[in-house]
Design a protein around this motif. Sequence first.
Motif, PDB file in Angstrom:
ATOM      1  N   GLY A  79       0.826  -1.184   0.022  1.00 58.51           N
ATOM      2  CA  GLY A  79       0.028   0.081  -0.150  1.00 58.51           C
ATOM      3  C   GLY A  79       0.854   1.226  -0.106  1.00 58.51           C
ATOM      4  O   GLY A  79       1.597   1.530  -0.731  1.00 58.51           O
ATOM      5  N   ALA A  80       0.552   2.187   0.901  1.00 58.33           N
ATOM      6  CA  ALA A  80       1.246   3.513   1.008  1.00 58.33           C
ATOM      7  C   ALA A  80       2.431   3.479   1.504  1.00 58.33           C
ATOM      8  O   ALA A  80       3.165   4.417   2.138  1.00 58.33           O
ATOM      9  N   ASP A  81       3.195   2.176   2.322  1.00 62.32           N
ATOM     10  CA  ASP A  81       4.252   2.199   3.081  1.00 62.32           C
ATOM     11  C   ASP A  81       5.581   2.915   2.373  1.00 62.32           C
ATOM     12  O   ASP A  81       6.043   3.821   2.928  1.00 62.32           O
ATOM     13  N   GLU A  82       5.786   3.054   1.062  1.00 55.59           N
ATOM     14  CA  GLU A  82       6.789   3.601   0.275  1.00 55.59           C
ATOM     15  C   GLU A  82       6.611   5.033   0.382  1.00 55.59           C
ATOM     16  O   GLU A  82       7.596   5.661   0.585  1.00 55.59           O
ATOM     17  N   MET A  83       5.275   5.513   0.248  1.00 57.66           N
ATOM     18  CA  MET A  83       5.018   7.023   0.238  1.00 57.66           C
ATOM     19  C   MET A  83       5.299   7.369   1.557  1.00 57.66           C
ATOM     20  O   MET A  83       5.904   8.520   1.633  1.00 57.66           O
ATOM     21  N   LEU A  85       7.430   6.540   4.115  1.00 59.87           N
ATOM     22  CA  LEU A  85       8.868   6.327   4.349  1.00 59.87           C
ATOM     23  C   LEU A  85       9.416   7.599   3.622  1.00 59.87           C
ATOM     24  O   LEU A  85      10.346   8.323   4.156  1.00 59.87           O
ATOM     25  N   ALA A  86       8.994   7.810   2.467  1.00 61.02           N
ATOM     26  CA  ALA A  86       9.771   8.932   1.646  1.00 61.02           C
ATOM     27  C   ALA A  86       9.085  10.183   2.131  1.00 61.02           C
ATOM     28  O   ALA A  86      10.054  11.115   2.230  1.00 61.02           O
ATOM     29  N   LEU A  87       8.122  10.391   2.679  1.00 59.16           N
ATOM     30  CA  LEU A  87       7.543  11.554   3.398  1.00 59.16           C
ATOM     31  C   LEU A  87       8.326  11.994   4.571  1.00 59.16           C
ATOM     32  O   LEU A  87       8.875  13.022   5.010  1.00 59.16           O
ATOM     33  N   GLU A  88       8.560  10.584   5.226  1.00 56.21           N
ATOM     34  CA  GLU A  88       9.522  10.722   6.753  1.00 56.21           C
ATOM     35  C   GLU A  88      10.912  11.134   6.373  1.00 56.21           C
ATOM     36  O   GLU A  88      11.430  12.001   7.055  1.00 56.21           O
ATOM     37  N   SER A  89      11.456  10.466   5.457  1.00 55.41           N
ATOM     38  CA  SER A  89      12.764  10.932   4.839  1.00 55.41           C
ATOM     39  C   SER A  89      12.795  12.455   4.723  1.00 55.41           C
ATOM     40  O   SER A  89      14.121  12.954   5.030  1.00 55.41           O
ATOM     41  N   LYS A  90      12.159  12.988   4.057  1.00 55.93           N
ATOM     42  CA  LYS A  90      12.170  14.363   3.618  1.00 55.93           C
ATOM     43  C   LYS A  90      11.986  15.172   5.037  1.00 55.93           C
ATOM     44  O   LYS A  90      12.418  16.339   4.981  1.00 55.93           O
ATOM     45  N   VAL A  91      11.097  14.872   5.678  1.00 59.81           N
ATOM     46  CA  VAL A  91      10.955  15.583   6.871  1.00 59.81           C
ATOM     47  C   VAL A  91      12.297  15.515   7.873  1.00 59.81           C
ATOM     48  O   VAL A  91      12.605  16.501   8.300  1.00 59.81           O
ATOM     49  N   LYS A  92      12.930  14.455   7.774  1.00 65.69           N
ATOM     50  CA  LYS A  92      14.156  14.303   8.558  1.00 65.69           C
ATOM     51  C   LYS A  92      15.164  15.133   7.946  1.00 65.69           C
ATOM     52  O   LYS A  92      16.000  15.925   8.788  1.00 65.69           O
ATOM     53  N   SER A 252       1.095  -2.145   9.551  1.00 71.63           N
ATOM     54  CA  SER A 252       1.092  -1.533  10.957  1.00 71.63           C
ATOM     55  C   SER A 252       2.385  -1.637  11.639  1.00 71.63           C
ATOM     56  O   SER A 252       2.711  -0.721  12.487  1.00 71.63           O
ATOM     57  N   ASP A 253       3.502  -2.520  11.458  1.00 62.09           N
ATOM     58  CA  ASP A 253       4.816  -2.239  11.984  1.00 62.09           C
ATOM     59  C   ASP A 253       5.460  -1.132  11.473  1.00 62.09           C
ATOM     60  O   ASP A 253       6.147  -0.522  12.399  1.00 62.09           O
ATOM     61  N   LEU A 254       5.318  -0.998  10.293  1.00 64.14           N
ATOM     62  CA  LEU A 254       5.933   0.230   9.573  1.00 64.14           C
ATOM     63  C   LEU A 254       5.529   1.604  10.406  1.00 64.14           C
ATOM     64  O   LEU A 254       6.291   2.431  10.607  1.00 64.14           O
ATOM     65  N   TRP A 255       4.179   1.556  10.242  1.00 65.62           N
ATOM     66  CA  TRP A 255       3.655   2.985  10.993  1.00 65.62           C
ATOM     67  C   TRP A 255       4.099   3.085  12.254  1.00 65.62           C
ATOM     68  O   TRP A 255       4.322   4.132  12.865  1.00 65.62           O
ATOM     69  N   GLU A 256       4.144   2.026  12.981  1.00 67.69           N
ATOM     70  CA  GLU A 256       4.403   2.153  14.544  1.00 67.69           C
ATOM     71  C   GLU A 256       5.822   2.685  14.492  1.00 67.69           C
ATOM     72  O   GLU A 256       6.140   3.488  15.600  1.00 67.69           O
ATOM     73  N   GLY A 257       6.799   2.218  13.807  1.00 66.18           N
ATOM     74  CA  GLY A 257       8.028   2.697  13.693  1.00 66.18           C
ATOM     75  C   GLY A 257       8.264   4.199  13.360  1.00 66.18           C
ATOM     76  O   GLY A 257       8.808   5.106  14.041  1.00 66.18           O
ATOM     77  N   ILE A 258       7.360   4.596  12.500  1.00 66.24           N
ATOM     78  CA  ILE A 258       7.299   6.177  12.130  1.00 66.24           C
ATOM     79  C   ILE A 258       6.726   7.077  13.113  1.00 66.24           C
ATOM     80  O   ILE A 258       7.382   8.082  13.541  1.00 66.24           O
TER      81      ILE A 258
END
Length: 267
Positions: A79-83, A85-92, A252-258
Motif C-alpha cells: 500500500g502506502a508504505d513506500e510513500m 517512508l519517503a515523506l518521513e525521509s524528507k521531514v528528517k 502496521s509495524d512500519l507505521w508504529e516505527g514512524i
Amino acid sequence: SPRVSAGSILKEIEVQQGILVERSRNIYSFSHLTFQEFLTARYIIDNQKTSELIDNFIFEERWREVFLLMAGLVSGRHGADEMLLALESKVKDFKKGKTLQNLICWVSEAEHKINLKGIKPSAKRATAIAYAFREFRDYLPSKKESLTYHRSRSLARKLDYNPDKAIDNTFFLNQNRNRVLARMSYFGGNSSSIPSHSNTPHQSIEGIINSWLNLTEMELDFSEDELDDINKYLYAVDLMLDCKFSATRISSDLWEGIELRLLTLPD
C-alpha cells in the motif's frame, strides 16, 4: 461521427455535463478542482513520480489533497508504505536547521517529564510544543506562533490525545491549590514546590511548571524565518499523519516505527 470536431465535443461536455469550463477562448479547465487533483494523483502514481512530488511540493498546502488522494489510490501488497517512508525521509532532512534542532531536543527532554499515563510518546512531544508556544506567544515576533500552537495541538489530537487536558487555561484561572496540584500532576511536578496557601499567584504557578520543563532555558526569540521553518516542519508531520489516515493499506509495524520517530531528531 467522424464529422464531429473535438471542439464541438468539448462544448457539449461544458454545456451538458458541467465537468469542463472554458476559462478563455479554447482554454478549458475542470469546473471542480477535485477532478484535477484526482487525475493528477492518478498520473503521479501511474508514472512513478511520487518522489518527485514529495521533493518539490511537500510544504505546498495547495498540493495537500493530491497527497491524500495518492495515499488512498496507491495499490499493491504494501500500500502506502513506500510513500510514507519517503515523506518521513524528507521531514528528517528538513530538521537540519539549528533552531528546529534545538526545539526538538527540548521536546525530547520535556516528553519524559510529562506525566500522562497511557499516552503515546509522540503525543506528549506534540503537547510539549503546544504548551511552549501557548505560554510564550506574547514574547514572539508575529502571529505565526499562534499557527505553531494550533498545529502542534492538532498533531496531539490526531495522535489520540486531547492536549487541552494538560494546557487548558481554566487550570490557571482557578487559583485553588487543589486545582494547581492537579495541573502540576500532568507535568510530573513536585507538589512541595507549590505554596501551601490557597490563592497561589498565576505567575508563580506558570513559573514552577516552566522551570520544571526547563522551558525558561529554551530560546524562544525566533525570527520570522525560523518560525516559518517550524511551521513548515509541523505542517509536513501533519500531512504525513493525514496520509496515513487516508491510506487504504499500510503495514502496521512500519507505521508504529514512524510514529515513534515523529518529532524526534534522527539517530
